[in-house]
Scaffold this active site. Structure first.
Site: not given
Lengths: 127, 389
Positions: B75, B154, B240, B326
């Site tokens: 995403t 998908n 990070t 989803c």
């Protein structure tokens, strides 16, 4: 979708699946919903000479909640007069089955199904 | 004995491979350094681990390791590629082309850009789920800056013609981004076909929460970052790096590269067995998406006369889905199936079966039999199923 045990039981062992003779004068039939919406209920009642519902059958295209709602409705209307059957509200179905909010429309459809079936029976009688 | 529940929803996510987890573990508590703190040994070890992972990811898609940007998942990769590409090239034009069966994170990103004034063209797909490439060529004008088309869908597992799309985009000098979350690790993917390519960790037996974006070096593709901060990942993705997750993604890619050929062969056999059994045992069952151009592990059927959720309820010990992860909690029928122009009732009656690394033949046989049994049972109680049986 998480369903209550009551929904699961009605889905797994639904009572009153089937059809009655649509042409029979004692039978009221309704078909509500649309395949494009994902739910269709066919609901049939047989009314005896005392004006009570002596038999009820359903067939449902839809999710578990739709199947359970229609199965429950056939069970609840048995032995009731038409006026008593009309009194059954979708909220009672929703509550009894603990339907999740997104599935409340299935009970609305079941209420509509019984109302339309009674209407169909009455219109036959008038003729 | 089969372990229950049986998992057949590999397009939604995959279990983390134990080998992946093993590789990740040292980077939580022992070698926990910040890969940016290379002034000491722990930082160096972290950096080494991240760079090794970067090389593993690059190798799987035949890219150079300098072309891999770690992200939080597909995403984010899709957002970075589309928003970043569109914003950077805004001066050149404002048209973005995508297609109707893209993942929501691509479509929603494009719709968001539309609100900012971009001109978004959503291409239709053919009935087999393959994007209409003629329409693509026709839709590219001198304002077009970006084309975003997925490598593999998908929901239906259809493989898009990346070679053709790539050469059209090259010919017109338009950036080509592909969401390859469902393709990488399943089929051979060559990153050089695209300018930008999104990869997901958890679709290939890696951990959730990590992905990558391939950003072509030659010529250098330029993007406007989504995040600003310490300038990590060539200033494209500050923050990070989650070293254990990067190691997980790298290891997952390395395993895929090694085992993909065998895995693909086995899954193709399973898929064909499953498909032939279902199509041969039931009337009016339709395979959604092209029969040939599809990944080995994905099947999507529509069963006339019954509803998808009803089928799933009949096999509580099996994990499949009726649409994408989803949307499986919503009541809408699949927008992907609607885009294939299949009948409306069939769009409500679909089931997606995802096979993967840990699927056994026994499970394939059990689930296919179970589906046949449940479909027959539900059809008997369906008012719109008029045939016998």
């Amino acid at each position: 979708m998480k369903y209550s045990q009551k929904v699961m039981d009605l889905y797994a062992n639904p009572k009153n699946v089937g059809s009655l003779d649509e042409e029979d004068m004692d039978v009221g039939t309704s078909v509500v919903g649309a395949p494009s919406c994902g739910d269709v209920i066919k609901f049939q009642i047989r009314v005896d000479k005392d004006g009570k519902i002596s038999d009820a059958k359903f067939k449902t295209f839809g999710c578990g909640a739709a199947i359970a709602s229609s199965a429950l409705m056939t069970d609840w209307v048995l032995g009731k007069t038409l006026d008593q059957a009309k009194e059954i509200k979708n909220q009672e179905v929703t509550e009894y089955l603990s339907l999740p909010p997104v599935k409340a429309h299935c009970s609305v459809l079941a209420e509509k199904a019984i109302a339309k079936a009674i209407e169909n029976y009455m219109s036959k009688r008038k003729k | 004995m089969m372990e229950k529940p049986i998992y057949m929803d590999y397009q939604a996510t995959t279990p983390c491979d134990r080998r992946v987890l093993e590789a990740m573990l040292p980077y939580f508590c022992e070698d926990f350094g910040n890969s940016g703190s290379t002034s000491h040994i722990l930082g160096e070890r972290a950096e080494e681990a991240v760079e090794k992972a970067r090389t593993q990811v690059a190798s799987l898609i035949k890219a150079d390791r300098s072309e891999i940007i770690f992200t939080s998942g597909a995403t984010e990769s899709n957002n970075l590629a589309i928003q970043g590409g569109a914003r950077f090239h805004r001066e050149k034009g404002n048209r973005i082309i995508t297609c109707a069966i893209e993942h929501k994170c691509v479509l929603e990103t494009c719709y968001g850009l539309k609100k900012e004034g971009f001109d978004v063209v959503v291409l239709p797909v053919l009935r087999n789920g393959v994007v209409d490439v003629e329409m693509l060529e026709k839709s590219i004008n001198d304002q077009t800056i970006l084309v975003s088309l997925m490598a593999v869908n998908n929901e239906i597992g259809v493989i898009q013609p990346l070679d053709e799309i790539s050469s059209i985009c090259r010919r017109h000098g338009v950036l080509f981004h592909t969401d390859a979350a469902q393709a990488v690790g399943k089929i051979e993917v060559d990153a050089s076909k695209a300018d930008l390519m999104s990869i997901s960790g958890h679709k290939i037996y890696g951990p959730k929460g990590v992905g990558a974006l391939y950003v072509r070096k030659n010529p250098q593709v330029k993007l406007t970052p989504l995040f600003f901060g310490g300038g990590q990942e060539q200033r494209l993705r500050s923050g990070t790096l989650p070293v254990p997750l990067c190691v997980g993604l790298g290891t997952a890619c390395e395993i895929c590269e090694r085992e993909m050929a065998n895995e693909s062969e086995r899954l193709t056999e399973y898929k064909n067995y499953f498909m032939e059994k279902i199509l041969g045992s039931l009337e009016e069952v339709y395979l959604n998406g092209d029969r040939e151009f599809r990944i080995p592990g994905c099947l999507n059927f529509s069963f006339r006369g019954i509803e998808g959720e009803g089928i799933m309820l009949g096999m509580k010990d099996v994990c499949v889905s009726s649409g994408s992860a989803c949307t499986s909690a919503s009541l809408e029928s699949s927008y992907v199936l609607e885009a294939l122009s299949i009948d409306e009732d069939l769009a409500h009656s679909s089931l997606r079966i995802g096979l993967g690394r840990f699927t056994t033949f026994e499970e394939v046989d059990y689930v296919s039999s179970k589906i046949i049994e449940v479909v027959n049972r539900l059809r008997k109680m369906s008012p719109i199923w008029t045939k016998g049986g």
